[in-house]
Design an enzyme around this catalytic site. Structure first.
Site, PDB file in Angstrom:
ATOM      1  CD1 TRP A 136      -0.059  -1.542   3.098  1.00 37.01           C
ATOM      2  CD2 TRP A 136       0.750   0.543   3.249  1.00 37.01           C
ATOM      3  NE1 TRP A 136       0.789  -1.490   4.187  1.00 37.01           N
ATOM      4  CE2 TRP A 136       1.295  -0.222   4.297  1.00 37.01           C
ATOM      5  CE3 TRP A 136       1.110   1.880   3.143  1.00 37.01           C
ATOM      6  CZ2 TRP A 136       2.184   0.302   5.233  1.00 37.01           C
ATOM      7  CZ3 TRP A 136       2.003   2.410   4.070  1.00 37.01           C
ATOM      8  CH2 TRP A 136       2.522   1.624   5.101  1.00 37.01           C
ATOM      9  CG  ASN A 137       5.078   1.264   0.701  1.00 34.97           C
ATOM     10  OD1 ASN A 137       4.669   0.451  -0.134  1.00 34.97           O
ATOM     11  ND2 ASN A 137       6.348   1.357   1.021  1.00 34.97           N
ATOM     12  CE  LYS A 160      -3.890  -9.874  -1.601  1.00 32.97           C
ATOM     13  NZ  LYS A 160      -4.181  -8.667  -0.791  1.00 32.97           N
ATOM     14  CG  HIS A 161      -2.625  -2.820  -4.913  1.00 33.80           C
ATOM     15  ND1 HIS A 161      -1.673  -2.590  -3.944  1.00 33.80           N
ATOM     16  CD2 HIS A 161      -2.483  -1.797  -5.811  1.00 33.80           C
ATOM     17  CE1 HIS A 161      -0.989  -1.503  -4.239  1.00 33.80           C
ATOM     18  NE2 HIS A 161      -1.453  -0.993  -5.369  1.00 33.80           N
ATOM     19  CB  SER A 163      -6.909  -5.674   1.962  1.00 29.99           C
ATOM     20  OG  SER A 163      -6.700  -6.996   1.510  1.00 29.99           O
ATOM     21  N   GLY A 212       6.931  -6.118  -0.358  1.00 29.57           N
ATOM     22  CA  GLY A 212       6.220  -6.136   0.912  1.00 29.57           C
ATOM     23  C   GLY A 212       7.098  -6.603   2.047  1.00 29.57           C
ATOM     24  CB  SER A 213       6.163  -7.834   5.374  1.00 33.13           C
ATOM     25  OG  SER A 213       5.364  -8.977   5.103  1.00 33.13           O
ATOM     26  CD  GLU A 234      11.399  -3.154  -2.429  1.00 34.10           C
ATOM     27  OE1 GLU A 234      11.629  -3.227  -1.191  1.00 34.10           O
ATOM     28  OE2 GLU A 234      10.596  -2.370  -2.932  1.00 34.10           O
ATOM     29  CB  CYS A 268      11.392  -0.659   1.361  1.00 30.08           C
ATOM     30  SG  CYS A 268       9.903  -1.620   1.646  1.00 30.08           S
TER      31      CYS A 268
END
Length: 461
Positions: A136-137, A160-161, A163, A212-213, A234, A268
């Site tokens: 989302w960032n 798939k973005h 939520s 993402g994480s 990433e 990030c």
């Protein structure tokens, strides 16, 4: 997490969406497979025409989509408009350069003859539908830096973005449709995280990319590995910002503020650990602290705002836990260290000094406007501390000593070294990390080739 737009400036739920059912997901996958069979045969000129059109439309939509992004995840609206502009620029860049980047490569004639061939070439061919699991960032940028090269290479995209940014996700599908891309070339899948595995295991999906994480990356990589499918990851970052004694301290401190709080500190590649030579430590700390205190925290839809809210209430709680843990263990708060009063998921720009290895924030990524400040005695200590992290995304070094520059470039464990400036991504340069920051590269020629079948074509004499 429900699929919903929740305004982080006040906690108000604005829109909710139902997740796609199994029948609709199957239809989307079939559509993607059919679209690929046609799209892969189109010319670079045709793909470029469509991508240029999409970029032009995005430029026209800067104001409206900027406000949508700000409402969904809280970034200052001026930064949201800049993100849209950067995406359009990147789309134009790939439209202009993809054919050259994917041109056939011809090995040396002597090597071809040695193999018994009359000629040999290497051709880049698309793989097929690629699943993109995005955060989302930077809800536009993270997607476009995958989608633009993928589409130009002849692949098709399944998004798939996150939520909490469903309106931005749906906008992206509509953008490519309005530009004239055939149905199925780019589709947004409104699904929960639990549906990702089945889609990734589907034989029609040929590869995946995730930003993402670290836990999310591990999960996707494990499934893809089991299916023997290519992935690019990433993940997190805890980038060092090293200031040596020869640096322009005033410029470094001013840049440090922007480098830490860009996107409300939720990036990030934001600098997070500020490692400063003892000779200039006090001067840097004074200027850095003054700069952080001067930032305007408030409504992200106001033009004067520098720092908006964190994207979720949980995100703020996670950040507070890291700060509280450090303070309890002896860290010194130079500024901030608390949430402002009132609605919304805000957190004050914060600097923590006297950090020690047992503090969680020494090893964990602080995803918000919180900086850690370290004092070092020499170059060896600076390099060791910069590398004392499980992450390796990028790095910033400030020095006018060329020997120090050479040492940092040689020894820093990161995917990028930015000298006398802050880390930034650009379509012409490769982007990605090492260690737990992931693998593979996005952007540049390296990024467009990640999801290509690199094919050797050999002709007998």
């Amino acid at each position: 997490m429900p699929i919903a737009t929740v305004n982080p400036a006040n906690g108000e739920t604005l829109k909710t969406y139902d997740a796609l059912g199994a029948e609709e997901i199957e239809r989307r996958l079939a559509t993607a497979e059919a679209a690929f069979r046609t799209h892969r045969t189109t010319s670079f000129a045709e793909r470029a025409r469509l991508l240029h059109k999409a970029a032009d439309l995005l430029d026209e939509d800067q104001e409206s989509i900027g406000r949508v992004m700000t409402t969904e995840m809280g970034k200052p609206v001026k930064q949201a408009r800049a993100e849209a502009a950067k995406c359009a620029k990147t789309m134009h860049w790939y439209a202009d350069h993809a054919e050259e980047l994917l041109a056939d490569e011809v090995p040396a004639e002597s090597d071809a003859k040695d193999s018994g061939a009359s000629r040999v070439l290497v051709r880049y061919r698309p793989l097929g539908p690629v699943l993109a699991v995005m955060p989302w960032n930077f809800p536009l940028w993270q997607v476009i830096r995958f989608a633009a090269p993928a589409l130009m290479a002849g692949n098709v995209g399944l998004l798939k973005h996150a939520s909490n940014v469903p309106q931005t996700a749906l906008y992206l599908e509509d953008l490519f449709r309005r530009a004239g891309f055939p149905e199925g070339c780019f589709q947004t899948l409104l699904i929960a995280s639990g549906a990702v595995e089945d889609i990734l295991r589907d034989p029609r999906v040929k590869a995946a990319t995730l930003t993402g994480s670290e836990p999310a990356g591990r999960a996707v990589a494990a499934v893809a590995g089991d299916e023997v499918k290519k992935t690019v990851l990433e993940l997190g970052g805890s980038d060092p910002f090293v200031v040596m004694s020869s640096a322009d301290v005033e410029r470094a401190a001013k840049t440090a503020v922007t480098a830490r709080v860009q996107n409300n500190g939720q990036s990030c590649i934001a600098a997070k650990r500020f490692i400063v030579h003892t000779d200039v430590f006090d001067a840097f700390a004074e200027r850095f602290t003054a700069g952080m205190k001067a930032l305007k925290v408030g409504d992200p839809l106001e033009e004067a705002t520098d720092v908006g809210p964190l994207s979720t209430e949980q995100g703020r709680s996670d950040l507070e836990e890291l700060v509280d843990d450090a303070v309890e263990a002896g860290a010194t708060v130079l500024c901030g260290g608390e949430r402002p009063e009132g609605p919304g998921w805000y957190y004050a720009p914060t600097i923590l000094a006297d950090i020690t290895p047992e503090m969680r924030i020494h090893q964990e990524e602080a995803f918000g406007p919180v900086a850690t400040l370290y004092r070092v005695a020499d170059l060896d200590e600076a390099v060791a501390l910069a590398n004392d992290t499980p992450f390796g995304l990028s790095s910033n070094v400030w020095t006018h000593d060329e020997a120090e520059v050479d040492r940092f470039v040689r020894d820093l464990e990161a995917g990028g070294v930015f000298v006398n400036g802050m880390t930034a991504s650009n379509p012409a340069f490769p982007f990605g990390g090492v260690k737990r920051s992931g693998y593979g590269r996005e952007l540049s020629g390296h990024g467009i080739r990640e999801f290509c079948n690199i094919t050797t074509v050999w002709h007998g004499a």
